[in-house]
Design an enzyme around this catalytic site. Structure first.
Site, PDB file in Angstrom:
ATOM      1  N   HIS A 165       0.816  -1.216   0.000  1.00 42.62           N
ATOM      2  CA  HIS A 165       0.000   0.000   0.000  1.00 42.62           C
ATOM      3  C   HIS A 165       0.852   1.270   0.000  1.00 42.62           C
ATOM      4  CE1 HIS A 165       0.207  -0.443   4.542  1.00 42.62           C
ATOM      5  NE2 HIS A 165       0.535   0.822   4.381  1.00 42.62           N
ATOM      6  N   ASP A 216      -0.783  -7.471   0.519  1.00 41.08           N
ATOM      7  CA  ASP A 216      -0.244  -6.165   0.907  1.00 41.08           C
ATOM      8  C   ASP A 216       1.258  -6.224   1.174  1.00 41.08           C
ATOM      9  OD1 ASP A 216      -0.177  -3.466   1.351  1.00 41.08           O
ATOM     10  OD2 ASP A 216      -1.033  -3.545   3.365  1.00 41.08           O
ATOM     11  N   SER A 257       4.296   1.229   8.591  1.00 41.58           N
ATOM     12  CA  SER A 257       3.916   0.210   7.610  1.00 41.58           C
ATOM     13  C   SER A 257       5.141  -0.368   6.920  1.00 41.58           C
ATOM     14  CB  SER A 257       3.003   0.819   6.545  1.00 41.58           C
ATOM     15  OG  SER A 257       1.711   0.999   7.034  1.00 41.58           O
TER      16      SER A 257
END
Length: 286
Positions: free
Chosen positions: A129, A161, A236
């Protein structure tokens, strides 16, 4: 140019818990059965999953001073707990292998996150992402020592992801060891390492709160490792590591209340899924 600080929107894909209403909303339990006088439910809780990276860690419990009944200072309520030596060692071993990732930023939006080396060929794992929010633009990796490299996108797997990057051999990143499949246990201490809000090399501590937690990110459901280690936008793609410094998962999402940041419920893609996806991508892309 819209820059997405720390990698993600403060409100993200929805986390639907079995304990919540069918519309995805819940409520705080109030005395007497979870309803206010008159049958009204207390204020509703929005459990939004925000796409994230990691935040700073305090390695000890802060002590405090309590006041006696006459207002004079009393004894310390709790002294600073010593930091477990194995966690200090795990942090020292992990930080040098974790990088900041910047995607896009030339003509359109950009996104930042984290990543880490998984082999001596300078392949890096990160979240897909991050690249998606970067609009498919160029990817730059910043090392702990401040050096920057243009990164090649070896491959992407949006459903899981995950994405694999590669930097030149001159980067010299030390790969992080991966935990053995099925070895992660609820209650074991873990560290989240990454660049929350652009603060590179940030380490936070917690435990594994649950395994095989079913969460929904976008249109896909994932079986995730749940942790209470502080994870925030920018984390992330960074690693969640155990006390031996082995990666047990990739920090990917957090639950928030009205998008207000970490509340101690974070989610990481399990290392088994990471290893399988990385091997597939690297096998195809070299």
């Amino acid at each position: 140019m819209a820059v997405q600080t720390g990698l993600g929107e403060p409100r993200g894909p929805w986390f639907i818990s079995p304990e919540l209403d069918p519309d995805g909303r819940g409520w705080w339990d109030a005395p007497g059965g979870g309803r206010e006088p008159g049958g009204r439910r207390p204020g509703r809780l929005l459990a939004a999953l925000a796409v994230v990276a990691l935040s700073a860690v305090s390695g000890a419990v802060a002590g405090g001073v309590v006041a006696s009944r006459d207002g004079a200072p009393g004894e310390a309520a709790a002294s600073a707990a010593p930091v477990p030596a194995e966690l200090v060692t795990a942090a020292e071993r992990t930080v040098p292998g974790v990088v900041s990732v910047l995607a896009g930023g030339t003509t359109g939006s950009s996104a930042t996150g984290s990543g880490f080396a998984i082999d001596d060929q300078q392949h890096l794992i990160t979240n897909d992402h991050i690249l998606a929010k970067g609009g498919g633009g160029p990817v730059t990796v910043e090392l702990p020592d401040g050096r920057r490299f243009a990164a090649e996108v070896v491959g992407r797997e949006p459903r899981s992801d995950l994405a694999v990057l590669k930097v030149p051999a001159s980067a010299g990143l030390a790969p992080l060891p991966l935990a053995k499949p099925g070895a992660t246990r609820v209650g074991e201490p873990v560290l989240a390492v990454g660049s929350p809000l652009g603060l590179a090399g940030t380490v936070t501590a917690g435990i594994v709160s649950a395994l095989d937690r079913q969460v929904r990110l976008g249109n896909n459901r994932h079986s995730a490792v749940q942790t209470d280690a502080s994870i925030n936008p920018g984390n992330s793609g960074g690693p969640l590591v155990n006390a031996r410094g082995e990666v047990v998962g990739v920090n990917t999402a957090i639950a928030t209340i009205d998008g207000n940041g970490s509340i101690g419920i974070g989610f990481a893609i399990p290392i088994e899924q990471v290893q399988q996806t990385a091997d597939t991508i690297i096998g195809k892309g070299g």
